[in-house]
Design a protein around this motif. Structure first.
Motif, PDB file in Angstrom:
ATOM      1  N   SER A  76     105.328  -8.813  39.732  1.00  0.00           N
ATOM      2  CA  SER A  76     106.180  -7.319  39.287  1.00  0.00           C
ATOM      3  C   SER A  76     106.208  -6.217  40.214  1.00  0.00           C
ATOM      4  O   SER A  76     105.103  -6.483  41.319  1.00  0.00           O
ATOM      5  N   TRP A  77     106.896  -5.356  40.394  1.00  0.00           N
ATOM      6  CA  TRP A  77     106.838  -4.125  41.124  1.00  0.00           C
ATOM      7  C   TRP A  77     105.820  -3.157  40.549  1.00  0.00           C
ATOM      8  O   TRP A  77     105.334  -3.628  39.592  1.00  0.00           O
ATOM      9  N   LEU A  78     105.711  -2.042  41.009  1.00  0.00           N
ATOM     10  CA  LEU A  78     104.726  -1.188  40.805  1.00  0.00           C
ATOM     11  C   LEU A  78     105.364  -0.014  40.235  1.00  0.00           C
ATOM     12  O   LEU A  78     106.419   0.229  40.314  1.00  0.00           O
ATOM     13  N   ILE A  79     104.435   0.792  39.361  1.00  0.00           N
ATOM     14  CA  ILE A  79     105.242   2.221  38.630  1.00  0.00           C
ATOM     15  C   ILE A  79     104.255   3.094  39.127  1.00  0.00           C
ATOM     16  O   ILE A  79     103.145   3.003  39.162  1.00  0.00           O
ATOM     17  N   GLU A  80     104.947   4.054  39.901  1.00  0.00           N
ATOM     18  CA  GLU A  80     104.092   5.162  40.654  1.00  0.00           C
ATOM     19  C   GLU A  80     104.804   6.544  40.192  1.00  0.00           C
ATOM     20  O   GLU A  80     105.894   6.505  40.876  1.00  0.00           O
TER      21      GLU A  80
END
Ligand code: MG
Length: 256
Positions: A76-80
Motif C-alpha cells: 500500500s501507499w502511505l497516508i501523510e
C-alpha cells in the motif's frame, strides 16, 4: 382611353398591388411548446473543495480502503497529512470500484524537493480503466517530450497548455472520460475520448484515445470490460494525491 380599357387597367393595377402586399407571417407556436419539463435533473450539492453529493469518494484523506495494490506482491501507499503518497516500489494502486464513462477529480502534488529531470521528476499517472494514462509529471520548468508532459495522454496527445504549478504545490486534474465501445465480436465500435483540465485550464479537448498506453510502439485496442478500476501509477517518485472522487456517467452501468 375607352371606359372598358380603363376599367381593365384599374383591375390589373389592383391585382398587382395585392400580389406585392407582404404575406402575413405564420403564427409561431406558443413558447410552452418548446419547454422540456422532463427529466428533472437530480439535485447535487457541491460545496467548494468538497466532493459533489453524488460522487463516489475514492480518497477522503483518511483511508486507503477504496484502493488495493495492482501487483499481487505489491504494498500500500502511505497516508501523510491527509494525502495518499506513492511509496516507491509498492507498485501501482487500483480502485476497488470499476468505472466506464466517468467524471474524475484528482488533486496531486509533485515532490517539493526536485530530484531527477524530464520523465524522472514527479512522475505518476492516472490510468482510466487501468489502461489509458493521463500523465502526472512535474512539468514546471522541466522540458521533456510534450506528449509525455503533465496533461498529456501519454505518448498520444500533447496537452493544449502547460498550467503546471511549482513543485510542492497542490494542483487539480478534472477529467471527463468516455470509454471505448466494442461489439459482441470484440471489434472496436468507438474509441475512448477524453477531456481534461489541469488547475481549471483545458489541456485535452475531447481527444480520441488511440488505444491502451504503451511505452514502446503504437497503441492498439483490445476488447475489455465496460467498467474497470482506475489506476494510479508508482513511478518511484513520492507524488501525493488527495480529494479523489468520481461520478459515473455510464448509462449502461446505471441500467444494470
Ligand atoms: Mg506516468
Amino acid at each position: 382611353m375607352k371606359p372598358h380599357a380603363l376599367l381593365c387597367s384599374l383591375v390589373v393595377i389592383a391585382s398587382l398591388a395585392r400580389a406585392a402586399a407582404p404575406a402575413a407571417p405564420p403564427a409561431l407556436p406558443p413558447p410552452e411548446a418548446t419547454e422540456a419539463w422532463t427529466p428533472v435533473p437530480p439535485i447535487v450539492t457541491a460545496p467548494t473543495g468538497q466532493p459533489p453529493s453524488d460522487a463516489v469518494v475514492l480518497f477522503d484523506g483518511k483511508s486507503l480502503a477504496a484502493w488495493e495494490p495492482v501487483r499481487a506482491n505489491g504494498g500500500s501507499w502511505l497516508i501523510e497529512d491527509g494525502a495518499m503518497v506513492v511509496k516507491p516500489g509498492t507498485g501501482d494502486q487500483r480502485s476497488k470500484a470499476a468505472f466506464g464513462d466517468v467524471q474524475l477529480h484528482v488533486e496531486f502534488r509533485t515532490p517539493q524537493v526536485i530530484e531527477g529531470e524530464g520523465q524522472g521528476r514527479g512522475n505518476s499517472g492516472i490510468f482510466l480503466m487501468g489502461l489509458y494514462e493521463l500523465q502526472v509529471l512535474d512539468s514546471h520548468n522541466n522540458p521533456t517530450y510534450p506528449n509525455g508532459q503533465l496533461g498529456s495522454v501519454y505518448k498520444q496527445h500533447i496537452p493544449l497548455a502547460n498550467p503546471a504549478r511549482p513543485p510542492g504545490e497542490w494542483q487539480s486534474y478534472d477529467i471527463i472520460f468516455i470509454a471505448p465501445r466494442f461489439d459482441a465480436a470484440g471489434q472496436l465500435v468507438s474509441a475512448a475520448r477524453v477531456t481534461a483540465f489541469i488547475n481549471g485550464v483545458l489541456v485535452l479537448n475531447n481527444v480520441e484515445i488511440q488505444g491502451p498506453t504503451v511505452y514502446r510502439g503504437a497503441p492498439k485496442y483490445a476488447a475489455h470490460a465496460d467498467q474497470l478500476p482506475i489506476v494510479l501509477q508508482d513511478h518511484r517518485n513520492p507524488t501525493a494525491f488527495r480529494n479523489i472522487w468520481a461520478r459515473p456517467l455510464d448509462a449502461r452501468a446505471a441500467a444494470k
